[in-house]
Enzyme design. Sequence first.
Site, mmCIF file in Angstrom:
data_model
loop_
_atom_site.group_PDB
_atom_site.id
_atom_site.type_symbol
_atom_site.label_atom_id
_atom_site.label_comp_id
_atom_site.label_asym_id
_atom_site.label_seq_id
_atom_site.Cartn_x
_atom_site.Cartn_y
_atom_site.Cartn_z
ATOM 1 N N LYS A 86 -20.389 94.988 -98.722
ATOM 2 C CA LYS A 86 -19.830 95.549 -97.121
ATOM 3 C C LYS A 86 -20.154 94.104 -96.062
ATOM 4 O O LYS A 86 -19.273 94.033 -95.404
ATOM 5 C CB LYS A 86 -20.189 96.558 -96.866
ATOM 6 C CG LYS A 86 -20.334 98.413 -97.416
ATOM 7 C CD LYS A 86 -18.341 98.356 -97.691
ATOM 8 C CE LYS A 86 -18.085 99.563 -99.073
ATOM 9 N NZ LYS A 86 -16.519 99.719 -99.016
ATOM 10 N N GLU A 108 -13.497 102.812 -90.263
ATOM 11 C CA GLU A 108 -14.104 104.473 -90.730
ATOM 12 C C GLU A 108 -15.373 103.596 -91.969
ATOM 13 O O GLU A 108 -15.401 102.494 -92.427
ATOM 14 C CB GLU A 108 -12.817 105.053 -92.272
ATOM 15 C CG GLU A 108 -12.956 104.141 -93.383
ATOM 16 C CD GLU A 108 -12.493 102.318 -93.555
ATOM 17 O OE1 GLU A 108 -12.228 102.202 -93.001
ATOM 18 O OE2 GLU A 108 -13.278 102.395 -94.457
ATOM 19 N N SER A 377 -24.145 97.207 -106.155
ATOM 20 C CA SER A 377 -24.002 96.183 -104.516
ATOM 21 C C SER A 377 -24.298 96.870 -103.078
ATOM 22 O O SER A 377 -23.973 96.753 -102.384
ATOM 23 C CB SER A 377 -22.222 97.946 -104.442
ATOM 24 O OG SER A 377 -22.837 99.338 -104.541
HETATM 25 C C1 LIG Z 1 -23.834 100.840 -101.534
HETATM 26 C C2 LIG Z 1 -21.887 101.063 -102.048
HETATM 27 N N1 LIG Z 1 -21.539 100.248 -102.877
HETATM 28 C C3 LIG Z 1 -20.758 100.667 -103.495
HETATM 29 C C4 LIG Z 1 -19.295 100.923 -101.830
HETATM 30 C C5 LIG Z 1 -17.951 101.814 -102.813
HETATM 31 O O1 LIG Z 1 -17.021 100.886 -101.899
HETATM 32 P P1 LIG Z 1 -16.516 99.898 -102.832
HETATM 33 O O2 LIG Z 1 -15.712 100.733 -104.045
HETATM 34 O O3 LIG Z 1 -15.228 99.439 -101.804
HETATM 35 O O4 LIG Z 1 -17.285 98.865 -103.390
HETATM 36 C C6 LIG Z 1 -19.977 101.769 -100.981
HETATM 37 C C7 LIG Z 1 -18.608 102.546 -99.900
HETATM 38 O O5 LIG Z 1 -19.252 102.607 -98.975
HETATM 39 C C8 LIG Z 1 -21.193 101.055 -100.758
HETATM 40 O O6 LIG Z 1 -22.252 101.694 -99.172
#
Ligand SMILES: Cc1ncc(COP(=O)(O)O)c(C=O)c1O
Length: 412
Positions: A86, A108, A377
């Site tokens: 993020k 949000e 992520s």
């Molecule tokens: C650690 C993490 N991975 C994945 C996501 C999913 O979001 P996105 O599909 O936009 O990567 C989030 C959303 O809050 C997150 O905090």
Amino acid sequence: MKSKRYFGQWGGSYIPEVLHETFRQLEQAVAEIKSDPSFWQEYTSLMSTYSCRPTPLTHADNLSRHFGGAQIYIKREDLNHTGAHKANNVMGQGLLVKRMGKSRVIAETGAGQHGMATATMAAKFGFSCTIYMGEEDVLRQRPNVFWMEKMGATVVPVRDGSRTLKDAINEAFRDWVTNMDTTHYVFGTACGPAPFPDLVSWLQSIIGQEAREQILARHGRLPARVYACVGGGSNSLGLFSGFLSEPGVELVGVEAGGRGLNSGQHASRLCGQDASPGIAQGYKTMFLQNADGQMLDTHSVSAGLDYIGVSPILADYWEKKRVRFEAATDDEVIGALDLTMKKEGIIPALESAHAFVQAFKEAPQLSPEDAVIINMSGRGDKDIFTIAEAFDDPSWKEFIIQRAAIYSKKKA
Ligand SMILES: Cc1ncc(COP(=O)(O)O)c(C=O)c1O
């Protein structure tokens, strides 16, 4: 370079008339930064000093041996400042806000990672900051709420609807309509009205650019498959962008299967049968909705994947069959998390662990000459309460009981 508004039949910008001028200005500002090479330079330089870019690509040699198939590599977005991908989007949008001359940001958040990253960016750049978060997510992600508040942000719990991400988005739009002259809405994923899907996926493409270079340097050839979890879609689009033009690389997006695709308690839109095309929250995509277009309640152990819509860019890749979509259940996620901690000493976020589940299922089908990349992520620290509960960990429970006893004694 103009931003893209439609992706096949998906996307668009279905916004109230009062927001037209704000969006016009935003689209112009996005077009300017996309065609100005100095913006990308400023962005990568900021991310390499304030965050941890390039993030490493870790060879998970123990897991690779354990499964006896493909070499498993992990792209370490967890090592970004604030613990998730993020940060890429938020710091990029922070630089954009500076260029637009606005002084306040709103956002949000579901898992709290985007709220945390936005509060951090606001503190660094000197913007005032309000974060909208479903009440249910405030409970699930208390550590992130604590840090947001400590960094000076106001966190507003949203009590409407299912009290999760979609309700927080609605509330943030309400704020924006009344404060658009001073305020920029830092959208957290590649969803929402144009230009957000294009802007967010462009900022996240830094993941794919790095991953491509790194895997070629480490493994000598492109990966057979790459895996990423899919909430709104931003981390997956970031990773996929590095391999989109390579037909030999299979792109796999993993959604939240919750309690199972037949349980009605999941958040899988592109995998499974429960979603249908619709227009809501300013854009057209596949939504989890009933026949009257009312949004359904969703469920996932991971707050960040618990969302009713999905990026219009991913809806297009799904329709064109460029990305394969799968779902991981809550139980499978906890299993993958356990194995990754024990074998590699790495704690993925609950969201990221969805991608691990699918990679673990498929790695044994491939040969040791093949490589796969899992996008990690984010890191799992924020999930300590949920993970401890899933493991039913007795010593953690004892610790919480003792802390609560100390606080209630102090209160009495
Ligand atoms: C650690 C993490 N991975 C994945 C996501 C999913 O979001 P996105 O599909 O936009 O990567 C989030 C959303 O809050 C997150 O905090």
